[in-house]
Design a protein around this motif. Structure first.
Motif, PDB file in Angstrom:
ATOM      1  N   THR A  12      37.951  40.289  37.343  1.00  0.00           N
ATOM      2  CA  THR A  12      39.289  41.113  37.049  1.00  0.00           C
ATOM      3  C   THR A  12      38.871  42.421  36.578  1.00  0.00           C
ATOM      4  O   THR A  12      38.778  42.795  35.439  1.00  0.00           O
ATOM      5  CB  THR A  12      40.346  40.469  36.335  1.00  0.00           C
ATOM      6  OG1 THR A  12      39.542  40.175  34.895  1.00  0.00           O
ATOM      7  CG2 THR A  12      40.798  39.361  36.903  1.00  0.00           C
ATOM      8  N   SER A  13      38.444  43.228  37.554  1.00  0.00           N
ATOM      9  CA  SER A  13      38.076  44.651  37.326  1.00  0.00           C
ATOM     10  C   SER A  13      38.595  45.552  38.315  1.00  0.00           C
ATOM     11  O   SER A  13      39.095  45.161  39.317  1.00  0.00           O
ATOM     12  CB  SER A  13      36.539  44.627  37.098  1.00  0.00           C
ATOM     13  OG  SER A  13      35.944  44.627  38.380  1.00  0.00           O
ATOM     14  N   VAL A  14      38.761  46.823  38.255  1.00  0.00           N
ATOM     15  CA  VAL A  14      39.250  47.609  39.043  1.00  0.00           C
ATOM     16  C   VAL A  14      38.434  47.853  40.300  1.00  0.00           C
ATOM     17  O   VAL A  14      37.103  47.856  40.513  1.00  0.00           O
ATOM     18  CB  VAL A  14      39.170  49.270  38.557  1.00  0.00           C
ATOM     19  CG1 VAL A  14      39.870  50.075  39.420  1.00  0.00           C
ATOM     20  CG2 VAL A  14      39.898  49.206  37.308  1.00  0.00           C
ATOM     21  N   SER A  15      39.008  47.795  41.415  1.00  0.00           N
ATOM     22  CA  SER A  15      38.264  47.649  42.753  1.00  0.00           C
ATOM     23  C   SER A  15      37.604  48.884  43.262  1.00  0.00           C
ATOM     24  O   SER A  15      38.012  49.905  42.909  1.00  0.00           O
ATOM     25  CB  SER A  15      39.394  47.515  44.011  1.00  0.00           C
ATOM     26  OG  SER A  15      38.965  47.616  45.023  1.00  0.00           O
ATOM     27  N   ALA A 113      46.856  42.811  40.166  1.00  0.00           N
ATOM     28  CA  ALA A 113      46.743  43.714  39.173  1.00  0.00           C
ATOM     29  C   ALA A 113      45.413  44.436  39.072  1.00  0.00           C
ATOM     30  O   ALA A 113      45.346  45.574  38.936  1.00  0.00           O
ATOM     31  CB  ALA A 113      47.160  43.136  37.728  1.00  0.00           C
ATOM     32  N   ALA A 114      44.387  43.781  39.271  1.00  0.00           N
ATOM     33  CA  ALA A 114      43.154  44.268  39.149  1.00  0.00           C
ATOM     34  C   ALA A 114      42.818  45.047  40.437  1.00  0.00           C
ATOM     35  O   ALA A 114      41.797  45.899  40.402  1.00  0.00           O
ATOM     36  CB  ALA A 114      42.215  42.963  39.045  1.00  0.00           C
ATOM     37  N   TYR A 115      43.292  44.519  41.756  1.00  0.00           N
ATOM     38  CA  TYR A 115      42.752  44.995  42.913  1.00  0.00           C
ATOM     39  C   TYR A 115      44.138  45.524  43.601  1.00  0.00           C
ATOM     40  O   TYR A 115      44.226  44.969  44.826  1.00  0.00           O
ATOM     41  CB  TYR A 115      42.042  44.146  43.538  1.00  0.00           C
ATOM     42  CG  TYR A 115      40.680  43.573  42.901  1.00  0.00           C
ATOM     43  CD1 TYR A 115      39.619  44.294  42.900  1.00  0.00           C
ATOM     44  CD2 TYR A 115      40.757  42.435  42.620  1.00  0.00           C
ATOM     45  CE1 TYR A 115      38.368  43.962  42.180  1.00  0.00           C
ATOM     46  CE2 TYR A 115      39.721  42.014  41.738  1.00  0.00           C
ATOM     47  CZ  TYR A 115      38.538  42.388  41.746  1.00  0.00           C
ATOM     48  OH  TYR A 115      37.525  41.991  41.076  1.00  0.00           O
ATOM     49  N   ALA A 116      44.967  46.506  43.140  1.00  0.00           N
ATOM     50  CA  ALA A 116      45.978  46.856  43.504  1.00  0.00           C
ATOM     51  C   ALA A 116      46.043  47.481  44.996  1.00  0.00           C
ATOM     52  O   ALA A 116      46.948  47.184  45.907  1.00  0.00           O
ATOM     53  CB  ALA A 116      46.615  48.013  42.595  1.00  0.00           C
TER      54      ALA A 116
END
Length: 213
Positions: A12-15, A113-116
Protein backbone atom coordinates in the motif's frame (compact mmCIF):
# COMPACT_ATOMS: atom_id res chain seq x y z
CA UNK A 1 14.66 -22.47 -0.59
CA UNK A 2 13.95 -18.71 -0.59
CA UNK A 3 11.49 -16.63 -2.64
CA UNK A 4 12.88 -15.01 -5.75
CA UNK A 5 14.10 -11.52 -4.77
CA UNK A 6 13.05 -10.12 -8.16
CA UNK A 7 9.36 -10.69 -7.47
CA UNK A 8 7.87 -7.29 -6.72
CA UNK A 9 5.43 -7.33 -3.83
CA UNK A 10 2.73 -4.71 -4.32
CA UNK A 11 2.23 -2.88 -1.03
CA UNK A 12 0.00 0.00 0.00
CA UNK A 13 2.11 2.84 -1.31
CA UNK A 14 1.59 5.70 -3.72
CA UNK A 15 1.22 4.61 -7.35
CA UNK A 16 4.06 5.50 -9.70
CA UNK A 17 2.01 5.10 -12.87
CA UNK A 18 -1.30 6.96 -13.08
CA UNK A 19 -4.28 5.58 -14.90
CA UNK A 20 -3.36 1.90 -14.94
CA UNK A 21 -5.88 -0.90 -15.44
CA UNK A 22 -5.15 -3.50 -12.75
CA UNK A 23 -6.61 -6.98 -12.32
CA UNK A 24 -7.10 -8.07 -8.70
CA UNK A 25 -6.96 -11.85 -8.39
CA UNK A 26 -7.46 -12.90 -4.78
CA UNK A 27 -7.39 -16.35 -3.31
CA UNK A 28 -6.07 -18.77 -0.75
CA UNK A 29 -3.68 -20.29 -3.33
CA UNK A 30 -3.13 -23.48 -1.34
CA UNK A 31 -1.33 -24.30 -3.59
CA UNK A 32 -1.22 -22.01 -6.66
CA UNK A 33 -1.22 -23.93 -9.94
CA UNK A 34 -1.03 -23.53 -13.72
CA UNK A 35 -4.78 -22.87 -13.90
CA UNK A 36 -4.35 -19.74 -11.77
CA UNK A 37 -1.64 -18.47 -14.10
CA UNK A 38 -3.76 -19.22 -17.17
CA UNK A 39 -6.68 -17.24 -15.74
CA UNK A 40 -4.51 -14.23 -14.88
CA UNK A 41 -2.73 -14.16 -18.23
CA UNK A 42 -5.87 -14.67 -20.30
CA UNK A 43 -7.84 -11.98 -18.47
CA UNK A 44 -4.93 -9.58 -18.82
CA UNK A 45 -4.77 -10.29 -22.56
CA UNK A 46 -8.51 -10.12 -23.27
CA UNK A 47 -9.12 -6.93 -21.29
CA UNK A 48 -5.81 -5.27 -22.12
CA UNK A 49 -4.87 -4.83 -18.45
CA UNK A 50 -1.54 -3.36 -17.47
CA UNK A 51 -1.01 -5.90 -14.68
CA UNK A 52 -2.74 -8.59 -12.67
CA UNK A 53 -2.00 -8.69 -8.95
CA UNK A 54 -2.23 -11.98 -7.04
CA UNK A 55 -3.62 -10.99 -3.64
CA UNK A 56 -2.81 -13.76 -1.16
CA UNK A 57 -5.45 -14.14 1.56
CA UNK A 58 -4.11 -13.77 5.07
CA UNK A 59 -7.09 -15.33 6.84
CA UNK A 60 -9.48 -16.85 4.26
CA UNK A 61 -12.49 -16.74 6.56
CA UNK A 62 -14.79 -18.63 4.19
CA UNK A 63 -12.47 -21.66 4.23
CA UNK A 64 -10.81 -21.57 7.64
CA UNK A 65 -13.54 -23.66 9.24
CA UNK A 66 -13.52 -26.30 6.52
CA UNK A 67 -9.93 -27.57 6.67
CA UNK A 68 -6.44 -26.79 7.85
CA UNK A 69 -5.01 -23.82 5.91
CA UNK A 70 -1.30 -23.58 5.14
CA UNK A 71 0.29 -20.59 6.95
CA UNK A 72 0.05 -17.38 4.96
CA UNK A 73 3.81 -16.90 4.76
CA UNK A 74 4.23 -20.27 3.03
CA UNK A 75 1.32 -19.67 0.65
CA UNK A 76 2.87 -16.32 -0.20
CA UNK A 77 6.19 -18.03 -0.94
CA UNK A 78 4.40 -20.45 -3.27
CA UNK A 79 2.65 -17.63 -5.14
CA UNK A 80 5.92 -15.76 -5.51
CA UNK A 81 7.49 -18.92 -6.89
CA UNK A 82 4.56 -19.44 -9.28
CA UNK A 83 4.56 -15.89 -10.59
CA UNK A 84 8.34 -15.63 -10.77
CA UNK A 85 9.20 -13.11 -13.45
CA UNK A 86 6.13 -13.62 -15.66
CA UNK A 87 5.51 -10.34 -17.42
CA UNK A 88 2.49 -8.44 -16.14
CA UNK A 89 1.93 -10.51 -12.99
CA UNK A 90 2.70 -9.22 -9.51
CA UNK A 91 2.13 -10.36 -5.94
CA UNK A 92 0.35 -8.35 -3.23
CA UNK A 93 0.82 -8.84 0.52
CA UNK A 94 -1.96 -6.39 1.40
CA UNK A 95 -4.29 -8.89 3.05
CA UNK A 96 -1.49 -10.63 4.94
CA UNK A 97 -0.08 -7.32 6.18
CA UNK A 98 -3.50 -6.07 7.27
CA UNK A 99 -4.22 -9.11 9.45
CA UNK A 100 -7.63 -10.36 10.49
CA UNK A 101 -10.20 -11.90 8.13
CA UNK A 102 -9.44 -11.23 4.46
CA UNK A 103 -12.45 -9.31 3.17
CA UNK A 104 -12.39 -8.24 -0.47
CA UNK A 105 -14.19 -4.99 0.42
CA UNK A 106 -11.38 -4.03 2.80
CA UNK A 107 -8.76 -4.97 0.21
CA UNK A 108 -10.34 -2.84 -2.49
CA UNK A 109 -10.73 0.04 -0.05
CA UNK A 110 -7.01 -0.13 0.72
CA UNK A 111 -6.05 -0.37 -2.94
CA UNK A 112 -8.29 2.53 -3.94
CA UNK A 113 -6.74 4.72 -1.26
CA UNK A 114 -3.16 3.78 -2.16
CA UNK A 115 -3.56 3.80 -5.94
CA UNK A 116 -6.26 6.39 -6.48
CA UNK A 117 -5.44 6.96 -10.16
CA UNK A 118 -5.77 3.30 -11.12
CA UNK A 119 -8.85 1.28 -12.09
CA UNK A 120 -9.28 -2.14 -10.51
CA UNK A 121 -10.89 -5.22 -12.08
CA UNK A 122 -11.88 -7.92 -9.59
CA UNK A 123 -11.34 -11.38 -11.11
CA UNK A 124 -13.53 -14.18 -9.77
CA UNK A 125 -14.65 -17.59 -10.97
CA UNK A 126 -18.21 -18.15 -12.12
CA UNK A 127 -18.75 -20.50 -9.18
CA UNK A 128 -18.01 -17.68 -6.73
CA UNK A 129 -20.02 -15.11 -8.66
CA UNK A 130 -23.39 -16.52 -7.60
CA UNK A 131 -22.68 -15.74 -3.94
CA UNK A 132 -21.55 -12.14 -4.30
CA UNK A 133 -24.49 -10.77 -2.34
CA UNK A 134 -23.34 -12.81 0.69
CA UNK A 135 -19.89 -11.25 0.73
CA UNK A 136 -18.82 -8.75 3.39
CA UNK A 137 -19.99 -5.26 2.29
CA UNK A 138 -20.85 -6.24 -1.29
CA UNK A 139 -21.87 -2.67 -2.07
CA UNK A 140 -18.27 -1.56 -1.52
CA UNK A 141 -17.01 -4.31 -3.80
CA UNK A 142 -19.39 -3.19 -6.56
CA UNK A 143 -18.39 0.45 -6.11
CA UNK A 144 -14.62 0.09 -6.07
CA UNK A 145 -13.93 -2.49 -8.80
CA UNK A 146 -15.14 -3.60 -12.18
CA UNK A 147 -16.22 -7.22 -11.91
CA UNK A 148 -14.68 -9.86 -14.19
CA UNK A 149 -16.33 -13.29 -14.16
CA UNK A 150 -14.27 -16.19 -15.54
CA UNK A 151 -15.78 -19.14 -17.39
CA UNK A 152 -13.58 -22.11 -18.25
CA UNK A 153 -13.43 -23.65 -21.70
CA UNK A 154 -16.78 -22.32 -22.88
CA UNK A 155 -18.63 -24.07 -20.07
CA UNK A 156 -21.16 -21.64 -18.67
CA UNK A 157 -21.04 -21.45 -14.93
CA UNK A 158 -22.81 -19.32 -12.37
CA UNK A 159 -23.54 -15.65 -12.80
CA UNK A 160 -23.68 -12.74 -10.35
CA UNK A 161 -27.01 -11.92 -8.74
CA UNK A 162 -29.32 -9.44 -10.41
CA UNK A 163 -28.03 -5.88 -10.29
CA UNK A 164 -24.33 -6.66 -10.65
CA UNK A 165 -22.52 -5.33 -13.72
CA UNK A 166 -19.75 -7.60 -14.97
CA UNK A 167 -17.60 -8.61 -17.91
CA UNK A 168 -17.39 -12.27 -18.88
CA UNK A 169 -14.05 -13.78 -19.94
CA UNK A 170 -13.67 -17.33 -21.21
CA UNK A 171 -10.34 -18.99 -20.36
CA UNK A 172 -8.89 -22.39 -21.31
CA UNK A 173 -10.28 -25.34 -19.36
CA UNK A 174 -7.47 -26.89 -17.32
CA UNK A 175 -8.53 -29.85 -15.22
CA UNK A 176 -6.58 -28.88 -12.11
CA UNK A 177 -7.61 -27.56 -8.73
CA UNK A 178 -5.86 -26.85 -5.45
CA UNK A 179 -7.95 -29.47 -3.62
CA UNK A 180 -7.04 -32.11 -6.20
CA UNK A 181 -3.36 -31.20 -5.90
CA UNK A 182 -3.47 -31.57 -2.13
CA UNK A 183 -5.01 -35.01 -2.54
CA UNK A 184 -2.38 -35.99 -5.10
CA UNK A 185 0.43 -35.01 -2.75
CA UNK A 186 -1.20 -36.93 0.10
CA UNK A 187 -1.46 -39.99 -2.17
CA UNK A 188 2.15 -39.67 -3.34
CA UNK A 189 1.17 -38.81 -6.93
CA UNK A 190 3.29 -36.37 -8.98
CA UNK A 191 2.24 -32.74 -9.29
CA UNK A 192 5.13 -31.22 -11.23
CA UNK A 193 3.76 -29.84 -14.45
CA UNK A 194 0.50 -28.98 -12.70
CA UNK A 195 2.42 -26.51 -10.54
CA UNK A 196 5.65 -24.70 -11.33
CA UNK A 197 8.93 -26.24 -10.23
CA UNK A 198 9.32 -23.50 -7.63
CA UNK A 199 5.95 -24.27 -6.08
CA UNK A 200 6.74 -27.99 -5.98
CA UNK A 201 10.02 -27.17 -4.26
CA UNK A 202 8.23 -25.16 -1.56
CA UNK A 203 5.77 -28.00 -1.02
CA UNK A 204 8.64 -30.46 -0.64
CA UNK A 205 10.67 -28.16 1.60
CA UNK A 206 7.78 -27.69 4.04
CA UNK A 207 6.41 -31.23 3.68
CA UNK A 208 2.96 -29.87 2.85
CA UNK A 209 -0.24 -31.83 2.26
CA UNK A 210 1.23 -35.19 3.21
CA UNK A 211 -1.68 -36.17 5.41
CA UNK A 212 -4.84 -36.75 3.42
CA UNK A 213 -7.99 -35.05 4.66
Amino acid sequence: WAPCPKVRRMLTSVSNGPGREIGVFGGTFDPPHVGHLAIALDVRHVLGLDEVWFVVAGDPWQKSGERSITPASIRLAMVEAAVGEVDGLQVSTLEIDRGGPSYTADTLTGLAAAYAADTFHLIIGSDAAVGLDTWHRPDVVAELAKLVVVDRGGREGGRPPEGWSYELVDVPALEVSSSDLRRRVADGAPIRGLVSAGVADVIDAHDLYRESS
